[in-house]
Design a protein around this motif. Sequence first.
Motif, PDB file in Angstrom:
ATOM      1  N   GLN A  84       9.181 -53.252  39.181  1.00  0.00           N
ATOM      2  CA  GLN A  84       8.054 -53.665  40.018  1.00  0.00           C
ATOM      3  C   GLN A  84       8.442 -53.967  41.460  1.00  0.00           C
ATOM      4  O   GLN A  84       7.567 -54.135  42.309  1.00  0.00           O
ATOM      5  CB  GLN A  84       7.386 -54.911  39.413  1.00  0.00           C
ATOM      6  CG  GLN A  84       6.771 -54.642  38.053  1.00  0.00           C
ATOM      7  CD  GLN A  84       5.978 -55.832  37.542  1.00  0.00           C
ATOM      8  OE1 GLN A  84       5.858 -56.846  38.219  1.00  0.00           O
ATOM      9  NE2 GLN A  84       5.432 -55.697  36.343  1.00  0.00           N
ATOM     10  N   LEU A  85       9.728 -54.042  41.755  1.00  0.00           N
ATOM     11  CA  LEU A  85      10.157 -54.392  43.107  1.00  0.00           C
ATOM     12  C   LEU A  85       9.640 -53.416  44.166  1.00  0.00           C
ATOM     13  O   LEU A  85       9.188 -53.866  45.236  1.00  0.00           O
ATOM     14  CB  LEU A  85      11.690 -54.491  43.169  1.00  0.00           C
ATOM     15  CG  LEU A  85      12.264 -54.996  44.495  1.00  0.00           C
ATOM     16  CD1 LEU A  85      11.703 -56.377  44.825  1.00  0.00           C
ATOM     17  CD2 LEU A  85      13.794 -55.035  44.438  1.00  0.00           C
ATOM     18  N   PRO A  86       9.657 -52.085  43.953  1.00  0.00           N
ATOM     19  CA  PRO A  86       9.137 -51.174  44.983  1.00  0.00           C
ATOM     20  C   PRO A  86       7.665 -51.454  45.320  1.00  0.00           C
ATOM     21  O   PRO A  86       7.284 -51.476  46.500  1.00  0.00           O
ATOM     22  CB  PRO A  86       9.327 -49.786  44.359  1.00  0.00           C
ATOM     23  CG  PRO A  86      10.469 -49.956  43.415  1.00  0.00           C
ATOM     24  CD  PRO A  86      10.300 -51.325  42.846  1.00  0.00           C
ATOM     25  N   SER A  87       6.835 -51.638  44.287  1.00  0.00           N
ATOM     26  CA  SER A  87       5.415 -51.896  44.553  1.00  0.00           C
ATOM     27  C   SER A  87       5.210 -53.258  45.220  1.00  0.00           C
ATOM     28  O   SER A  87       4.328 -53.418  46.072  1.00  0.00           O
ATOM     29  CB  SER A  87       4.607 -51.837  43.251  1.00  0.00           C
ATOM     30  OG  SER A  87       5.040 -52.832  42.348  1.00  0.00           O
ATOM     31  N   LEU A  88       6.038 -54.232  44.863  1.00  0.00           N
ATOM     32  CA  LEU A  88       5.956 -55.539  45.522  1.00  0.00           C
ATOM     33  C   LEU A  88       6.335 -55.442  46.993  1.00  0.00           C
ATOM     34  O   LEU A  88       5.726 -56.101  47.846  1.00  0.00           O
ATOM     35  CB  LEU A  88       6.881 -56.539  44.805  1.00  0.00           C
ATOM     36  CG  LEU A  88       6.462 -56.955  43.400  1.00  0.00           C
ATOM     37  CD1 LEU A  88       7.546 -57.817  42.750  1.00  0.00           C
ATOM     38  CD2 LEU A  88       5.147 -57.723  43.453  1.00  0.00           C
ATOM     39  N   ALA A  89       7.338 -54.603  47.287  1.00  0.00           N
ATOM     40  CA  ALA A  89       7.743 -54.413  48.685  1.00  0.00           C
ATOM     41  C   ALA A  89       6.614 -53.766  49.484  1.00  0.00           C
ATOM     42  O   ALA A  89       6.348 -54.137  50.634  1.00  0.00           O
ATOM     43  CB  ALA A  89       9.011 -53.553  48.747  1.00  0.00           C
ATOM     44  N   ALA A 148       4.566 -55.370  52.640  1.00  0.00           N
ATOM     45  CA  ALA A 148       4.466 -54.680  53.944  1.00  0.00           C
ATOM     46  C   ALA A 148       3.001 -54.532  54.357  1.00  0.00           C
ATOM     47  O   ALA A 148       2.674 -54.702  55.540  1.00  0.00           O
ATOM     48  CB  ALA A 148       5.136 -53.292  53.832  1.00  0.00           C
ATOM     49  N   LYS A 149       2.135 -54.226  53.399  1.00  0.00           N
ATOM     50  CA  LYS A 149       0.708 -54.092  53.715  1.00  0.00           C
ATOM     51  C   LYS A 149       0.124 -55.416  54.162  1.00  0.00           C
ATOM     52  O   LYS A 149      -0.670 -55.480  55.113  1.00  0.00           O
ATOM     53  CB  LYS A 149      -0.041 -53.570  52.486  1.00  0.00           C
ATOM     54  CG  LYS A 149      -1.523 -53.334  52.732  1.00  0.00           C
ATOM     55  CD  LYS A 149      -2.196 -52.788  51.478  1.00  0.00           C
ATOM     56  CE  LYS A 149      -3.679 -52.576  51.732  1.00  0.00           C
ATOM     57  NZ  LYS A 149      -4.366 -52.057  50.512  1.00  0.00           N
ATOM     58  N   ALA A 150       0.517 -56.484  53.489  1.00  0.00           N
ATOM     59  CA  ALA A 150       0.025 -57.816  53.864  1.00  0.00           C
ATOM     60  C   ALA A 150       0.487 -58.190  55.269  1.00  0.00           C
ATOM     61  O   ALA A 150      -0.272 -58.803  56.044  1.00  0.00           O
ATOM     62  CB  ALA A 150       0.515 -58.861  52.851  1.00  0.00           C
ATOM     63  N   ARG A 151       1.721 -57.814  55.618  1.00  0.00           N
ATOM     64  CA  ARG A 151       2.212 -58.101  56.975  1.00  0.00           C
ATOM     65  C   ARG A 151       1.402 -57.343  58.012  1.00  0.00           C
ATOM     66  O   ARG A 151       1.094 -57.876  59.088  1.00  0.00           O
ATOM     67  CB  ARG A 151       3.696 -57.694  57.077  1.00  0.00           C
ATOM     68  CG  ARG A 151       4.649 -58.625  56.318  1.00  0.00           C
ATOM     69  CD  ARG A 151       4.811 -59.965  57.047  1.00  0.00           C
ATOM     70  NE  ARG A 151       5.347 -59.788  58.382  1.00  0.00           N
ATOM     71  CZ  ARG A 151       6.638 -59.778  58.670  1.00  0.00           C
ATOM     72  NH1 ARG A 151       7.523 -59.946  57.696  1.00  0.00           N
ATOM     73  NH2 ARG A 151       7.057 -59.642  59.915  1.00  0.00           N
TER      74      ARG A 151
END
Length: 337
Positions: free
Chosen positions: A321-326, A330-333
């Motif tokens: 799940q780390l790639p999707s969390l990253a 990034a989208k939230a930023r």
Amino acid sequence: MSKRANHLDSLLSPIKRDEPKPMPERKPSATPGSIKVMGMALESLNADAEEVENLRSQLASGDRVLELDPKAVDHSPFRDRLTDTGSDPVFEALKASIADGGQQVPILVRLHPKDEGRYQAAYGHRRLRAARELGQKVKALVRPLTDAELVVAQGKENLDRADLSFIERAQFAATLEERGFDRATIMSAVEPNKGNLSVLLSVAKAIPADVIAAIGPAPKIGRPRWLELTEALRGKGALDRVLEATASDRFQAADSHARFNRVLTAATGPQEKANSDTRIITASGRKVAKVSQTGRDLKISVDKGLDAGFATFLADRFAEQLPSLAQEYAKAREEGT
């Protein structure tokens, strides 16, 4: 002409029928003008009767909007909202809109089953409150509603508007269950998904009503965090710590979301951490893991009460799940959230 000729002529001539005598002309009993007046009067009476019948039908079906004194309208006997002691910008915006442009959407009411001359609101409680505070009449549809029809109408508007918070829906469901409504009615009024209804009821029963009232509606707090609080309250001494926290002046001055966070922190108890960046993760009232962060370093320590297989499972799932969390981060930023 001989008698024989006359007789023959009579036999050969067409048979003559007696001409009908004209009927004697009858004088009308009234003048044409008076007949016209009587006809108009009858039409007027018929129209009045039809108008009365239409009015009765409209009042029975609720198709006619009436203007009522808001002081004569009581809240639904099945409350679905929590009172937030803080400011409510949504209500203030609604009130300003009604003050400027009038009430555009009527509320739904029924005649009070016990108090003559009074009403009970099925929905539109904030519009009712705004009318009271503005000192103006409230527009309302009046319909004959049973208790079941009232709560279904009440819940239907809330579902359509996604207006109630998670905990308000949970308490509404629990209230209806306590008042003897069947599951089908509760699901129609609160939540169409049976599994979600079970969760709503379990949360409302697990968290004391006075704790929920102290927190308030907390509209931005969803199901996962309320479930987390439910689990935390099972811990030893959790409820005592929560009640102590809710009694403080600092708690009372905070908004609903901050109050929820303070209750959750109190329920979790003193955290076993070396610094402010260490968090204890609990499930079913027991410690599961400890998460520590120092700068870019993140450490997850599985509790010794769990076997090593859980640590392996957690590491594999984290790697997946780390790639999707990253990407989510990034989208939230980019969106500035």
